[in-house]
Every structure is written in C-alpha cells, then in structure tokens.
Design a protein around this motif. Structure first.
Motif, PDB file in Angstrom:
ATOM      1  N   THR A  40       0.831  -1.203   0.000  1.00 15.42           N
ATOM      2  CA  THR A  40       0.000   0.000   0.000  1.00 15.42           C
ATOM      3  C   THR A  40       0.865   1.253   0.000  1.00 15.42           C
ATOM      4  O   THR A  40       2.092   1.182   0.089  1.00 15.42           O
ATOM      5  N   ILE A  41       0.180   2.372  -0.102  1.00  8.41           N
ATOM      6  CA  ILE A  41       0.888   3.665  -0.116  1.00  8.41           C
ATOM      7  C   ILE A  41       1.657   3.850   1.185  1.00  8.41           C
ATOM      8  O   ILE A  41       2.812   4.310   1.182  1.00  8.41           O
ATOM      9  N   THR A  42       1.054   3.442   2.294  1.00  7.07           N
ATOM     10  CA  THR A  42       1.751   3.614   3.575  1.00  7.07           C
ATOM     11  C   THR A  42       3.018   2.774   3.625  1.00  7.07           C
ATOM     12  O   THR A  42       4.042   3.200   4.155  1.00  7.07           O
ATOM     13  N   ASP A  43       2.924   1.558   3.047  1.00 11.16           N
ATOM     14  CA  ASP A  43       4.133   0.728   3.034  1.00 11.16           C
ATOM     15  C   ASP A  43       5.234   1.413   2.249  1.00 11.16           C
ATOM     16  O   ASP A  43       6.398   1.466   2.689  1.00 11.16           O
TER      17      ASP A  43
ATOM     18  N   ALA B 212       5.563   4.543   1.549  1.00  9.76           N
ATOM     19  CA  ALA B 212       6.023   5.733   2.258  1.00  9.76           C
ATOM     20  C   ALA B 212       6.960   5.343   3.399  1.00  9.76           C
ATOM     21  O   ALA B 212       7.988   5.989   3.641  1.00  9.76           O
ATOM     22  N   GLU B 213       6.573   4.264   4.101  1.00  8.07           N
ATOM     23  CA  GLU B 213       7.422   3.835   5.225  1.00  8.07           C
ATOM     24  C   GLU B 213       8.786   3.402   4.731  1.00  8.07           C
ATOM     25  O   GLU B 213       9.820   3.728   5.325  1.00  8.07           O
TER      26      GLU B 213
ATOM     27  N   HIS C 280       3.648  -1.123  19.230  1.00 11.14           N
ATOM     28  CA  HIS C 280       2.754  -0.149  18.594  1.00 11.14           C
ATOM     29  C   HIS C 280       2.432   0.940  19.594  1.00 11.14           C
ATOM     30  O   HIS C 280       2.564   0.683  20.808  1.00 11.14           O
TER      31      HIS C 280
ATOM     32  N   ALA D 148       2.937   3.159  15.923  1.00 13.77           N
ATOM     33  CA  ALA D 148       4.117   3.350  15.088  1.00 13.77           C
ATOM     34  C   ALA D 148       4.853   4.626  15.445  1.00 13.77           C
ATOM     35  O   ALA D 148       6.088   4.633  15.566  1.00 13.77           O
ATOM     36  N   TRP D 149       4.149   5.715  15.679  1.00 14.51           N
ATOM     37  CA  TRP D 149       4.858   6.979  15.896  1.00 14.51           C
ATOM     38  C   TRP D 149       5.652   6.904  17.190  1.00 14.51           C
ATOM     39  O   TRP D 149       6.771   7.395  17.287  1.00 14.51           O
TER      40      TRP D 149
ATOM     41  N   TRP E 240       8.774   4.771  16.590  1.00 17.94           N
ATOM     42  CA  TRP E 240       9.816   5.542  15.894  1.00 17.94           C
ATOM     43  C   TRP E 240      10.485   6.534  16.828  1.00 17.94           C
ATOM     44  O   TRP E 240      11.711   6.682  16.841  1.00 17.94           O
TER      45      TRP E 240
END
Lengths: 306, 658, 213
Positions: A2-5, A7-8, A251, A253-254, A257
């Motif tokens: 996906t887009i998030t993948d 982007a990550e 979890h 995610a933020w 990180w």
C-alpha cells in the motif's frame, strides 16, 4: 503493497542515508561536554563529509585497484546491512530467513576488503592495523552470532525482523535475564566492531593504540569521506540492533519511531560516556574483554534453553 | 553408463599414447590433455542423466581370472561425484600441459601426463565400481598413480619425504577400508549383494568405524589429515588442484557409500557433525600461520571438508529424527559445498601454481606486490579467496548459508541438549568463517599486495593464456554457481533420497536460496557502481609514496610479514596447535643479532604420530637380525614359507580325509 | 605313450639327486642338460596325438635346454675362469639327504591333493614338486652365482613338468615354457654372468650383501 508501506520504506531509506553521521556528532559532543568543553556542533560530521568529498586525492604509488575497492565495498556492505536490520517500527527493508547470517557475512566482506586495502599500501602501520582487526574480529564474531542465536531460539524465527518484531515483547517477560546478557554482549561487540574505547581509540594517532584508524591512514580526501560515512552507517546498524532488543515496544508506530530514534541517541551518549570514563585497554587484555562478551551470550543461550 | 566406461578407456589409451609420443616435444602433454577433455565429454551425459532421475544401470565387464568380471554401474551417489571429477580433470589437464611445458627439455613430460590420466581414470573407476574388489583395485591404482605425481620433483628431499608419508598414510587407510569390506561382504562382494544382506549389531559398528577411519584418511578428517599438507604442497600445482579438489572428496564418497551400506545401525549424524566441527576449527587454525602458500591451501581443504561434514552430519541427524526440512537444508548444503569446494580450491591451487610460475617461489614471505606484475592472475586469486572465505556474493557463501540455516533451525526446533549443541556448532562455524577471512586476507596481502619482498617477486612475469584460461573458467563458475544452485537442487534429489531413504523436499532448499540470488545481484551491481563512482571521485589525484603516518624511509622488508600478521591469533590458539618457536629474547640495551627458529610441522605429527612411530620403529628394529643381506637366506625364507604352508595344508587335509 | 612316462619321470628324479650330489660343476650342468632331454621326450609323449608341431616344439625345447643353455654356461665358466668345483654351504651329503627328504615330502603331499582319477597314480606332480624343491635347495646352498643359475634352471624344469599335467587345460603351456627358457638364456645369463665376471672381483654370491642395512 500500500501507499503507507511505500512511504514507510522511503522513510526508512532516508533515515538510513541521512541519520548515521548525526550519531557521530552526538558522541563527539557528549565526550566534549563530559570533559567540560562545549564541543563541536552536532552536525559537524556532515560538514566534514562535504569538505572531504570536495578535496583532491593523493594516492600511494604502491596501491592498486584494491585500495579503491576497500572503501567501495565497505560502503555497499554497510548499506546492505542497514537494509537487513529492522529500524524504526516494523520489519526491515528486506527480510528473509537467515538474513542474520547474511548480515554477519556481508560485514565480513567489508572487513576483507578493508584489510586488503590496508595491506595494499605496503606499510607496516597498515599491516599492523589489519592484523589486529582480524584478531579481534575472530573473537567478536562468535559473540555476535551467539547473541543473535539466543534471539532465534527465543522467538523461533530465522529472520532479524522476526527476532526483533512483536515476538520480543513476549521474550522479555519470559527470559529477561537472557536478554540482558545478550544486550551486554552486543554492546561489547558494538564497541569492538566500531572501533570504540575500550577496544580502540578513534581519536588517536599513536600506533600503539590504533586498530581501525591505522588501517585507513593512507586514505584521504574523498576516500576518507566514504570510509567515514560507511563506518557511521555500521555504527547505526549495531546501535539499531541494540535499541530494538532493549526497547520492546510494538505499537503505535509513531511512538516506536520516536523511542527508536531517542534510543539511538541514547546509545551514542552511552558510548560517549564510556569513551570519556575509560581508557583504552592494553592490547593483550582486549581478547579477554571480547571473550567475556562471548561468555555473556553463551550463558544467555544456556539460560534460555534450560 | 557406457559413457563412463568409454571415458575410462579413453583416459587409459591417451595415457599410453602419451608415453609413446616422443621424448621432448609438446605432443605427450597435448595428447593427454585432449584425452582428459574427451573423457569429460563422454562421462558427463551419463552422470547428468543419472542425476536427472534415470534408473541406476549395472554392467559386467569381463576381466582376467581370478576376478572373472568387473561390475560397474552408475547410481546417483556416484554420478554426483563424477560430474566435478571429469570437469576438474579436464581443466587441470589443460593447465598441467602448459604448466610443466618449460621443463620439457629437461624431463620426460609424458610420464606425469600418463600418470595424470591414469589417476583420473582410476578415480572414475572407483566411482563406477559396483563390487568391493574392483573398488579396492581402482583405489590402489589411484594411490599409486598419485604417489608418482606427488613425487614428480623427487630431487628435493622434502618432496621425497612427502611422497613417502602419503604412501604410508594411504595404505593404512586402504587396510582399514579392506577390513571394512571384508566384514560387509559376508554374503558376496558385489554392492548389490551387500545391499541385500545388511549387517546388524556389533559387526556393523566395527565395519562402520573401520570405513570411517580408512576413508577419513583419504578425506582429510582430523586427526588423520597429516599427509595432506605434505603431499598437496609437494605435488605440481595442477595435481594439487586435482587432489585437493576431487581426490579427497572420494573419501567423502566412501563414507557416504558406507552409510548406504550400514544404514541406521550407527548414529552417523552426531559423529560427522562432531568430526566436522573439530576438523574445521583445527584446519583453519593451522592454515593461519603457514609460510608456504600451498600448505595453507591444503589446511584450508581440511577445514572445508570439516564444513561438508557439518552439513552432512546435521542433515543425517535430522533425517534420522524426523525433521525433513532441516535434513533438506543440511544435506543440500553439505553436498553443494562439495561441488563449490571443487571449484574454489581448484581455482586457488591453479592460482598458486601461476604465482609460483611467475614469481618462482611458494614462500609468502618472499612474494609481494604481484598485483602490479601479474594483474590477471591476482584478480582471479582475489576472487578465489573471497569465494573460499565464504563471502557473498560468491558460491562458497551459498552452500555454507544452507548449512547455517539447517543448523539454526535444528537448534530452534530440537530439544534442550541437541538444540544447544547445534547452536554452538553455528557459533563454531561463524568463528571458522572469520578465521578463514583472516587466513586468506593474509595470503592475498602477503603475496599480492604491498611491495615485493624479494628480487624474484620484483621480476615476476604474468602467466600466459594457458594458465589463466582454466582459472578464468573456474572463476566464472564460482560467480555463476549461486544463481544456478536453486535449479541444481533438483539434481540433488536422487542423491539425498538414496542417502536417507526418505522423500526429499526440494522446495525448502530452493526457497532458501532465492533471496541469496537476489542478494548476489544486489551486491554485484552495487559494488561495481560504487567502485566506478569512487574512481571518478578521486580523479583529481597526485601520486606519491605511501604516507604511513609520516614514516620517512620504508623498505619492503619492513612490511608486515605472514608471521607478524598471524601472530595475534597465533598467541590465542591452544598450545597444541601452535608452531614451536625457539627464540632468544633481547635483553641488552642495544639490539644485537639474534636467532629464531619456527617449526611449523603439523602438531599432530609432532605430538602423536612421530613419537608413536619412533617407538614402533625401535621395537621393530630388534627384528633387524632377520635381514642379513645374503641372497641365499632370502631364497631360503621363501622356500621355507612355501614348505610350511604346504605342510599345514596337507596335514589338515590328511587328518580330515580319513 | 604313457609307458614312457614313469621311467622318464624317475630318471628326472634321479638326475635331481645327481645334481645335488655332484661336486664338479660340469657334471651338474650336464645333469641339467640331460633333464632337459628327458623333458623334451616327455613333452612329446604327453600329447594324445603326435603332430608335426608337437615334435617341432619338443625339439626346440631340447635344443634350448640341452644344447644352447649348457653351452652358454660352459662358455661363461671358461670366460670367468670359474673354479671347477661346486662350493656348497652345507656339504654334499647333507644336500643329498635334504633332496631325498624333499622327494619323499613331495610324494606325500601329492597324495593329499584332490586330483582327478586320471592323474591319481601318476608321478608327474611328485616329480614336479621334487624338482622345484631341488632347484630351491641348489639356489639356497650353493655359493657361486653360476650355480644359482643352474638352480633356477632346475626349478624351471620342475614347473615345466607341472605344466605337462595341465596340458588339457592350457594346451600352449609347452610353448610358453620354452619361451621362458629362452628368456632365461638371454636375460639371466647374458646380463648377470657378464656383469658378474666383469664387474665383481669374485663370483661368490655370499659377498653380495649390499641388501643388508
């Protein structure tokens, strides 16, 4: 995917490429502050890299293509290693069964060419550095592998992303003693592989105390920049492993990180403190230190299996 | 099948034709090399066919009494070893023809050429023999022909000694193998008979141990390996390549064949695993401080055989305990490492031969700076060392990777005891890997890099196409193998099924190898791009002397020598494995001339074999009086022996008859 | 012609004893030559049918064993100025006793062998073993190199006799035996005696002890 993948993944690549020199800056700043000085700016390593790349080179007439291959392979290996290690949250950029072996051997490839580049200059200094590097690597490697094997046995996975993923939260509750020992062992391996006190002194220029620094004596200008960058990525790789073991968050995610990056900075600070507080060990005692790292990890394995 | 027998015939014929082809020309070597190549072409199709799943075929070839007939045949286990044998035989044959060429006015080169082809023929016969007698006869021929090849430079005393040690060790091994076959061959000496009447209980264990010792001598299992460094260093380089590449693998073939005979009566897995770990550690530790480049390579062969045994050991253990995935990984890894080692060690020995040819010495402390004088050879040798140190992206890493995966998965899935041991085996293998990197960087650094340490090295000349060509072929194979291995897993299926008797899950191994191929491509592309980019980065350059921290007047002798490089790790080795160094420490204020002697003899010879054999020799010396040197006495001994035998036989019959 | 067999074989046995007991070298060589003649006749009578080839081969055998080889030996004796006496290590009478014992031993041994009924009562095997043993005794107990050659010839005659017993199975054995004789003649005598007379100061084999460590 996906887009998030995507982007990550892009985010991780940017972190791998841009973050590592910052750790060097943190270490230098910490050492200065402990010594009562202000110290260089935190972004100094970046300035150094830019300055080095712009310089001319002086190459020894004894050297050949091997001399140039050393920094090239070291950099590539460091980048591949960074792709294999899970950073931030989630899995690594590239994960597969057995990638921890690939990690160790890719770093071995870098070591081979770095030592060969050192021997290429035909100087006894570089030869000495290469010999010492080889000797200490022989002791650091079993410690490294044993530490990873503890994680393998504990999580039942064969991949770094499996070791350091969600499973590790459970391992902390069951086998915390083993993980503490593994963390200690991996810290020793980190100090050895990245040429930090008490194994090596990155700021010295006396041959009595050099290992890594002396291997790169004849590399200057752009080559030195490449080497510096590569070694910062290698430090980043080992520090990431350590952080992901010690901080078993999964979890959100933020938060992961944020703690990850903070953890990296913390590791850099710890290194800086160690470097300020200890002197370099006498050369014959370094094997004993590395052997104790091996024993920590072996003990961790035995505790886990029992 | 016919192809293999035809290959044997072609090799023998070309060997004899070489002898008849004149004394001083190039013809004998060319004929022999051509024979080897043709034989490869004949034997390969049948071998590949057998690996692709063709049924095992057996032929009977009429022979003279008392053997009556030789039974020969191919099954997947033989075919697996035939492929590297004939290919390396052809490559080294071509190399050998060029390598020995500049001696053709001084020596009769037809002799080594003839013995070389006979050696390959004998090895092929060992692999296709289907009865014990043919096997032993072919094994003996192999030993004798290789002895004559090892002793080619027989004017030097150390070569004579090496040949002698080799002959004795081989014959002790054959004695054990023969005893093992005598036990196994209770119901007939053909392999089919042995398979039909499997032994059980104590006799199976004794036969297995004898076979392990006998074949272990040939394979180079520690502590039976002491002949290996002597023989492989003394032989001409193409012979060393063949011996180290293929002949010691025939020892592994023998062990595997015995496993198929004896089966589960003996716990093969743990035994091979233990022997492998010890062998790998000891082998690489001894390779670290050798001055002779070929001795170092020979010890590295001991180490790699250890790794093969680790892989086979974990695979057999897993097969016996019901872990099919681990068995697949371990056995594939061990078997592929056999093939990979053929390529890597062949390349390294041929490279050492080229270096010897160009620089005139095998001593690492006399070489140096050869990258500039011999660029092609050096590049190929560096590639070879990267491969042998099992570094990605070359083939050595691929097979060790599978073994690592097998061991780790075994360590995770197995119970507490076995799991712990398997994981420690992983750590041991990792240590061996780092030691190997160190050993080969030392070889490359001393021989190729830096500055020349002697005049001979400073005047070295590059080798011609004839020597570089075969090396290049092997180098291409080393590069290509990791990408071919996922496909070749299918070829291993019949071999593994023959060994374990269970179904083989090919998918697991080829799935594991997939990421490796990608890693290989990534590394190759990235390294080439990085190298090119860095060369552009340093385009504004000046050339000067080595800075070396500002040291003003370095000489080539001040470079790190092989001994200095290895000193760090040498000090950490167990006392048994170290070299014996007799040195006088400096005690005065100003240095005065001192003496140092380093004895790098194999520690097992020094500590065990030599004292034992000396004591035995002294005991047997007490029987000296039997040998008087008189002709009459010797004839009398013969006559007495015959008379005694006749008397015994007739008395026995005389008492039995009435 | 089985009738000739036994007398001839007995003659061979007696010649063995003569060769052991004779003290003059020329007599020993003569005995060997006579043995060769007997063997030639035996070769003819051993065949079931007497063709031209059989006679021819037997004549060649006689020629080699009884004429060529003895003449070469006499010539060697003259050239090397070899003393005429046999020089035994253990004395002539003891040699005779050993020879007799050996003959008895051969007869006993031949009886214990599992022979086919046709061969059962025949003297071939006993005389063959006896001749071989005689050859071995001569080889072992005589000093001079030339008597070693004679001993080898007697040994070879014994093997030839054995070959006659196997004539059914290996029909060419007689021819091969003759070839072996020629081999002896050319190789052994031409080289060894030549070198013995030229290179060594004495032809005493007891001096050849370089094999001792």
């Amino acid at each position: 995917m996906t887009i998030t993948d995507v982007a990550e993944a892009i985010g991780k690549v940017i972190v791998i490429l841009a973050f590592p020199p910052f750790l060097l800056g943190v270490i230098a700043r910490t050492k200065a502050r402990v010594a009562g000085r202000d110290g260089p700016p935190l972004l100094q390593p970046y300035y150094d890299l830019v300055k080095l790349v712009a310089k001319d080179s002086v190459l020894s007439r004894t050297t050949t293509w091997v001399f140039l291959a050393g920094p090239a392979v070291a950099l590539v290996a460091a980048l591949v290693a960074a792709a294999l290690v899970p950073i931030g949250s989630g899995r690594a950029l590239w994960a597969f069964d057995g990638d921890f072996i690939a990690l160790a051997y890719v770093l071995g490839l870098a070591r081979y060419f770095t030592m060969a580049a050192a021997l290429d200059t035909g100087s006894s200094f570089e030869g000495m550095g290469a010999a010492r590097e080889a000797t200490f690597a022989c002791l650091a490697e079993p410690a490294f592998i044993l530490g990873l094997l503890v994680l393998a046995r504990a999580t039942g996975s064969l991949s770094l992303s499996g070791f350091l993923g969600p499973a590790i939260v459970h391992v902390w509750s069951v086998g915390a003693a083993s993980l503490v020992l593994v963390a200690a062992g991996l810290l020793l391996v980190l100090l050895a592989e990245n040429s930090r006190i008490p194994v090596d002194d990155p700021n010295t220029h006396l041959e009595l105390t050099m290992i890594h620094e002396v291997m790169i004596l004849d590399h200057g200008g752009p080559l030195l920049g490449v080497i510096l960058y590569g070694s910062s990525i290698k430090l980043f790789v080992f520090a990431s492993l350590l952080v992901r073991i010690v901080i078993p968050l999964d979890h959100p995610a933020w938060l992961v990180w944020a703690t990850f990056l903070a953890g990296l900075v913390a590791v850099a600070v710890v290194i800086g403190v160690i470097e300020s507080a200890m002197a370099r060990l006498r050369m014959p005692y370094v094997p004993a230190l590395l052997l104790s790292g091996c024993l920590f990890c072996a003990l961790a394995l035995v505790l886990l299996v029992r | 099948m016919i192809g293999c027998w035809g290959a044997v015939v072609v090799l023998t014929a070309s060997a004899l034709a070489a002898l008849a082809a004149g004394r001083h020309g190039r013809a004998p070597s060319v004929i022999a090399a051509a024979g080897a190549v043709i034989a490869a072409g004949l034997a390969l199709p049948s071998a590949i066919g057998s690996l692709a799943g063709a049924a095992p075929v057996e032929l009977a070839v009429a022979w003279a009494p008392p053997i009556d007939e030789l039974r020969i045949g191919i099954d997947p286990l033989s075919a697996f070893f035939i492929v590297p044998l004939v290919l390396l035989g052809a490559i080294c044959g071509i190399y050998g023809a060029v390598y020995l060429d500049d001696q053709r006015t001084r020596r009769w080169l037809a002799v080594p050429a003839c013995f070389y082809n006979l050696l390959v023929a004998a090895m092929l016969l060992v692999l296709i023999s289907r009865d014990a007698i043919g096997f032993i006869v072919a094994w003996e021929v192999m030993t004798l022909t290789s002895y004559f090849l090892v002793a080619f430079d027989h004017t030097q005393p150390e070569v004579r000694r090496a040949g002698w040690v080799y002959l004795i060790a081989s014959h002790l091994g054959v004695a054990c193998v023969l005893s093992s076959f005598l036990l196994l061959g209770d119901g007939g000496f053909g392999f089919a008979d042995i398979y039909a009447h499997p032994l059980g209980g104590a006799s199976a264990v004794v036969a297995a141990v004898l076979a392990l010792v006998g074949f272990g001598v040939k394979a180079g299992i520690v502590p039976l390996h002491v002949w290996l460094p002597e023989a492989h260093a003394a032989a001409p380089s193409h012979v060393s390549a063949l011996m180290s590449g293929v002949m010691i693998k025939l020892g592994i073939y023998g062990i595997l064949r015995t496993i198929t005979f004896v089966g589960p009566a003996v716990p093969w897995g743990p035994i091979l695993l233990g022997l492998g770990v010890v062998g790998a550690l000891v082998g690489i530790s001894l390779a670290l401080y050798q001055r002779d480049i070929k001795r170092a390579l020979a010890y590295s062969s001991v180490e790699n055989i250890g790794i093969v045994l680790i892989g086979l050991g974990v695979g057999l253990w897993a097969a016996a305990n019901g872990y099919p995935a681990i068995a697949a990984l371990g056995l594939c890894g061990g078997l592929f490492h056999i093939w990979n080692h053929v390529i890597m060690k062949g390349l390294m020995f041929l490279g050492a031969g080229s270096l010897l040819h160009g620089a005139g010495t095998r001593d690492l402390d006399q070489m140096g700076g050869l990258v500039k004088r011999m660029p092609r050879t050096s590049a190929l040798v560096i590639l070879g060392t990267v491969a042998i140190s099992a570094l990605p992206p070359l083939n050595g890493f691929a097979s060790e990777w599978l073994i690592y995966l097998g061991l780790t998965r075994g360590g995770i899935d197995a119970g507490p005891g076995s799991g712990l041991l398997l994981l420690f085996a992983v750590a041991a293998m990792a240590t061996v890997g780092v030691l190997a990197v160190m050993c080969f960087v030392r070889i490359v650094g001393m021989a190729l890099l830096g500055r020349a340490r002697s005049d001979a090295a400073a005047q070295a000349h590059e080798s011609g196409k004839g020597l570089v060509g075969p090396m290049a072929v092997l180098a291409v194979a080393a590069i290509a193998m990791p990408f071919l291995l996922p496909v070749l897993v299918g070829a291993l299926a019949p071999v593994i099924e023959q060994l374990t008797g269970a179904r083989f899950e090919a998918g697991i191994a080829s799935d594991a190898l997939g990421p490796l191929a990608i890693l290989g491509i990534v590394l190759w592309v990235a390294i080439i791009v990085a190298f090119v980019a860095i060369r552009r980065l340093v385009r504004r350059r000046q050339v000067a002397d080595t800075w070396g921290c500002g040291y003003l007047a370095p000489t080539p002798r001040m470079q790190y020598s092989g001994a200095s490089f290895a000193e760090g790790i040498h000090r950490l080795l167990p006392r048994l494995l170290r070299a014996r160094i007799v040195a006088q420490p400096s005690t005065e204020l100003f240095p005065s001339p001192k003496d140092m002697q380093a004895d790098r003899q194999d520690p097992f010879t020094r500590a065990a074999y030599e004292p034992l054999l000396d004591r035995g020799a002294r005991r047997f010396g007490q029987l000296r009086w039997v040998q008087q040197g008189l002709l009459h006495l010797y004839i009398l001994y013969v006559v007495l022996a015959v008379v005694v035998v006749i008397a015994i036989v007739s008395i026995r019959d005389y008492w039995v008859l009435p | 012609m089985a009738a000739l067999f036994d007398p001839l074989l007995v003659t061979v046995l007696l010649l063995n004893l003569f060769a052991l007991g004779a003290s003059r070298l020329r007599a020993v060589i003569g005995a060997t030559a006579l043995q060769g003649v007997c063997l030639g006749i035996l070769a003819i009578s051993a065949h079931a049918e007497i063709t031209f080839e059989v006679v021819a081969v037997a004549l060649v055998a006689i020629a080699v064993k009884a004429v060529i080889i003895p003449r070469l030996l006499y010539k060697a004796m003259r050239d090397a100025a070899i003393v005429r006496d046999v020089e035994p290590l253990i004395g002539l009478i003891p040699s005779l006793v050993i020879g007799a014992l050996g003959t008895a031993f051969s007869v006993i041994f031949a009886q214990t062998l599992p022979l086919s009924p046709a061969q059962q009562g025949s003297l071939i095997l006993p005389s063959s073993f006896a001749t071989v043993l005689t050859g071995c005794v001569v080889l072992t107990t005589r000093r001079k190199a030339i008597t070693q050659v004679v001993g080898y010839l007697i040994l070879e005659n014994g093997i030839f006799i054995m070959g006659l017993a196997l004539l059914d199975a290996l029909p060419f054995l007689v021819e091969v035996g003759v070839l072996l004789d020629l081999f002896v003649a050319i190789f052994v005598m031409g080289i060894i005696i030549n070198h013995v007379s030229r290179d060594f100061e004495s032809t005493d084999a007891a001096e050849l002890t370089s094999l001792k460590e």
